[in-house]
Design a protein around this motif. Structure first.
Motif, PDB file in Angstrom:
ATOM      1  N   ASP A  42       0.673  -1.213  -0.096  1.00 25.00           N
ATOM      2  CA  ASP A  42      -0.052   0.208  -0.054  1.00 25.00           C
ATOM      3  C   ASP A  42       0.999   1.272   0.266  1.00 25.00           C
ATOM      4  N   TYR A  43       2.177   1.291   0.763  1.00 23.91           N
ATOM      5  CA  TYR A  43       2.758   2.422   0.754  1.00 23.91           C
ATOM      6  C   TYR A  43       4.079   2.443   0.057  1.00 23.91           C
ATOM      7  N   ILE A  44       4.650   1.395  -0.390  1.00 25.53           N
ATOM      8  CA  ILE A  44       6.149   1.451  -0.892  1.00 25.53           C
ATOM      9  C   ILE A  44       6.115   0.898  -2.538  1.00 25.53           C
ATOM     10  N   PHE A  45       5.303  -0.065  -2.638  1.00 25.79           N
ATOM     11  CA  PHE A  45       5.277  -0.814  -3.988  1.00 25.79           C
ATOM     12  C   PHE A  45       4.154  -0.054  -4.880  1.00 25.79           C
ATOM     13  N   LYS A  46       3.025   0.184  -4.221  1.00 24.58           N
ATOM     14  CA  LYS A  46       1.708   0.726  -4.703  1.00 24.58           C
ATOM     15  C   LYS A  46       1.604   0.430  -6.256  1.00 24.58           C
ATOM     16  N   ARG A  47       1.592  -0.817  -6.673  1.00 24.79           N
ATOM     17  CA  ARG A  47       1.146  -1.310  -7.744  1.00 24.79           C
ATOM     18  C   ARG A  47      -0.499  -1.709  -7.594  1.00 24.79           C
ATOM     19  N   LYS A  48      -1.264  -1.905  -8.719  1.00 24.76           N
ATOM     20  CA  LYS A  48      -2.683  -2.129  -8.673  1.00 24.76           C
ATOM     21  C   LYS A  48      -2.650  -3.660  -8.127  1.00 24.76           C
ATOM     22  N   TYR A  49      -3.291  -3.808  -7.096  1.00 25.04           N
ATOM     23  CA  TYR A  49      -3.484  -5.335  -6.629  1.00 25.04           C
ATOM     24  C   TYR A  49      -4.632  -5.528  -6.041  1.00 25.04           C
ATOM     25  N   LYS A  50      -5.200  -4.594  -5.363  1.00 26.61           N
ATOM     26  CA  LYS A  50      -6.321  -4.736  -4.300  1.00 26.61           C
ATOM     27  C   LYS A  50      -7.591  -5.121  -4.853  1.00 26.61           C
ATOM     28  N   ASP A  51      -8.290  -6.382  -4.729  1.00 25.58           N
ATOM     29  CA  ASP A  51      -9.641  -6.889  -5.013  1.00 25.58           C
ATOM     30  C   ASP A  51     -10.398  -6.665  -3.804  1.00 25.58           C
ATOM     31  N   ILE A  52     -11.496  -5.944  -3.784  1.00 25.80           N
ATOM     32  CA  ILE A  52     -12.326  -5.470  -2.752  1.00 25.80           C
ATOM     33  C   ILE A  52     -13.581  -6.374  -2.986  1.00 25.80           C
ATOM     34  N   ASP A  53     -13.900  -7.316  -2.289  1.00 29.87           N
ATOM     35  CA  ASP A  53     -15.190  -8.039  -2.542  1.00 29.87           C
ATOM     36  C   ASP A  53     -15.966  -7.878  -1.114  1.00 29.87           C
ATOM     37  N   PHE A  54     -17.509  -7.587  -1.430  1.00 29.05           N
ATOM     38  CA  PHE A  54     -18.134  -7.617  -0.208  1.00 29.05           C
ATOM     39  C   PHE A  54     -19.660  -7.684  -0.580  1.00 29.05           C
ATOM     40  N   GLN A  55     -20.162  -8.722   0.389  1.00 33.13           N
ATOM     41  CA  GLN A  55     -21.630  -9.237   0.323  1.00 33.13           C
ATOM     42  C   GLN A  55     -22.387  -8.678   1.371  1.00 33.13           C
ATOM     43  N   GLY A  56     -22.043  -7.748   2.365  1.00 32.34           N
ATOM     44  CA  GLY A  56     -22.758  -7.540   3.334  1.00 32.34           C
ATOM     45  C   GLY A  56     -23.762  -6.562   3.096  1.00 32.34           C
ATOM     46  N   GLU A  57     -24.319  -5.719   4.107  1.00 32.08           N
ATOM     47  CA  GLU A  57     -25.493  -4.984   4.081  1.00 32.08           C
ATOM     48  C   GLU A  57     -25.117  -3.440   3.655  1.00 32.08           C
ATOM     49  N   PHE A  58     -25.966  -2.842   3.364  1.00 32.92           N
ATOM     50  CA  PHE A  58     -25.884  -1.679   2.516  1.00 32.92           C
ATOM     51  C   PHE A  58     -25.136  -0.495   3.464  1.00 32.92           C
ATOM     52  N   ALA A  59     -25.408  -0.506   4.669  1.00 35.83           N
ATOM     53  CA  ALA A  59     -25.189   0.659   5.510  1.00 35.83           C
ATOM     54  C   ALA A  59     -23.382   0.618   5.662  1.00 35.83           C
ATOM     55  N   PRO A  60     -22.871  -0.595   6.016  1.00 38.61           N
ATOM     56  CA  PRO A  60     -21.392  -0.808   6.164  1.00 38.61           C
ATOM     57  C   PRO A  60     -20.769  -0.654   4.753  1.00 38.61           C
ATOM     58  N   GLU A  61     -21.412  -1.058   3.785  1.00 36.05           N
ATOM     59  CA  GLU A  61     -20.794  -0.634   2.361  1.00 36.05           C
ATOM     60  C   GLU A  61     -20.681   0.618   2.032  1.00 36.05           C
ATOM     61  N   LEU A  62     -21.556   1.306   2.522  1.00 37.09           N
ATOM     62  CA  LEU A  62     -21.489   2.824   2.231  1.00 37.09           C
ATOM     63  C   LEU A  62     -20.449   3.367   3.428  1.00 37.09           C
ATOM     64  N   GLN A  63     -20.299   2.971   4.627  1.00 41.81           N
ATOM     65  CA  GLN A  63     -19.483   3.407   5.899  1.00 41.81           C
ATOM     66  C   GLN A  63     -18.177   3.198   5.703  1.00 41.81           C
ATOM     67  N   PHE A  64     -18.047   2.003   5.196  1.00 46.82           N
ATOM     68  CA  PHE A  64     -16.515   1.346   5.328  1.00 46.82           C
ATOM     69  C   PHE A  64     -15.722   1.032   4.012  1.00 46.82           C
ATOM     70  N   VAL A  65     -16.798   0.224   3.370  1.00 45.46           N
ATOM     71  CA  VAL A  65     -16.181  -0.514   2.124  1.00 45.46           C
ATOM     72  C   VAL A  65     -16.067   0.518   0.945  1.00 45.46           C
ATOM     73  N   LEU A  66     -16.882   1.214   0.418  1.00 42.41           N
ATOM     74  CA  LEU A  66     -16.873   2.305  -0.474  1.00 42.41           C
ATOM     75  C   LEU A  66     -15.556   3.176  -0.305  1.00 42.41           C
ATOM     76  N   PRO A  67     -15.516   3.926   0.967  1.00 38.61           N
ATOM     77  CA  PRO A  67     -14.136   4.758   1.359  1.00 38.61           C
ATOM     78  C   PRO A  67     -13.058   3.951   1.123  1.00 38.61           C
ATOM     79  N   PHE A  68     -13.013   2.862   1.579  1.00 42.58           N
ATOM     80  CA  PHE A  68     -11.621   2.013   1.569  1.00 42.58           C
ATOM     81  C   PHE A  68     -11.423   1.775  -0.003  1.00 42.58           C
TER      82      PHE A  68
END
Length: 317
Positions: A42-68
């Motif tokens: 995240d801080y040194i190599f900074k290549r495109k690697y992150k696969d973010i996968d989420f099947q939880g409820e709408f509120a935590p997706e908006l609160q934490f997943v989308l901003p992440f």
């Protein structure tokens, strides 16, 4: 073993709290530890690697997943995102977004690959950036002579029982009598076929017909979707387009209130109970989503008082 150790630490520090609250403290510590393994990427190599996968409820997706996910996009490390149906427009910034899930699950909330899940004792967060929905989705289609006021309601099963926090017809009537002359009021309570369902059943409040008969000047979001002048791909897309042109909201806790907090201005939230109260989410987390002024009402009477003090005062001004 790690969970047991973290549970012990939480017990020592917060042993007086109910056990169902202490779990959230433990989960926060666990999420923070998981993120340590990504420091170099995240801080040194900074290549495109992150696969973010989420099947939880709408509120935590908006609160934490989308901003992440948005943080990783801005950091240059987001590779792709995966979520539930009707979420593509929410991840407009994603290099590749897919929708493999057609239902939201409670189990899906507990995705420890996120820096936070559900509620947290610490909202001074890293790897978290608010998604600029308002800037991206503002448009010239959903504009009116009077400023827009969104009333975002819900009438769902809560904690396995009957609805607790919702705007009854009596409360809706009170609000509308106070604001109808000075605002273009748009009423929004999505039907089950408009959204991706989770573990909470949606009940019928029978208010849509009542609104059309008693307050024909009120615009129903579902009628805007039927017209679809903005060529929205789905109901979530329409909500983003309409909300982006508003800065006054009256909403109910959960995903309803979280979405309404993404667009600045003022959001009056009715929440009668929930872990949000203990963790003070409405003052520590929700304002971070857009800089919105969040007002938390705990009772129907408080809703009435805040409508009188804030919205009526703005009208008079």
């Amino acid at each position: 073993m790690l969970n047991k150790l973290l549970s012990f630490i939480v017990l020592v520090k917060y042993g007086r709290l109910p056990i169902d609250i202490r779990y959230f403290y433990r989960d926060t510590y666990y999420c923070q530890l998981v993120q340590l393994k990504y420091i170099l990427r995240d801080y040194i190599f900074k290549r495109k690697y992150k696969d973010i996968d989420f099947q939880g409820e709408f509120a935590p997706e908006l609160q934490f997943v989308l901003p992440f996910a948005y943080w990783h996009y801005k950091n240059g490390t987001l590779k792709k995102t995966e979520g539930c149906t009707y979420t593509k427009e929410m991840y407009f910034f994603s290099p590749a977004h897919s929708e493999p899930y057609d239902i939201r699950t409670e189990e899906g909330n507990y995705n420890y690959e996120m820096p936070r899940i559900l509620y947290s004792q610490n909202y001074d967060m890293k790897k978290w950036l608010p998604v600029p929905f308002k800037q991206y989705y503002q448009n010239s289609i959903y504009k009116y002579d009077k400023p827009i006021l969104i009333i975002a309601n819900r009438y769902n099963m809560e904690w396995g029982g009957q609805p607790i926090s919702f705007f009854s017809i009596e409360i809706l009537s009170y609000i509308l009598e106070k604001v109808k002359g000075s605002y273009t009021v748009i009423y929004n309570r999505p039907r089950p076929h408009h959204i991706t369902m989770d573990n909470s059943d949606i009940y019928d409040l029978n208010e849509h017909k009542w609104l059309e008969e008693s307050y024909p000047e009120v615009i129903l979001m579902e009628n805007l979707f039927k017209e679809n002048k903005g060529s929205a791909n789905n109901f979530n897309h329409l909500q983003l387009m309409v909300y982006a042109n508003a800065d006054k909201f009256i909403s109910i806790h959960g995903g309803t209130a979280t979405l309404a907090s993404y667009f600045g201005g003022i959001n009056l939230i009715l929440s009668k109970k929930g872990p949000e109260h203990h963790f003070n989410c409405y003052h520590k987390l929700y304002p971070k989503l857009s800089g919105a002024k969040i007002i938390h009402a705990k009772t129907d009477d408080e809703v009435k008082n805040y409508v009188d003090e804030i919205f009526a005062k703005e009208i008079a001004a």
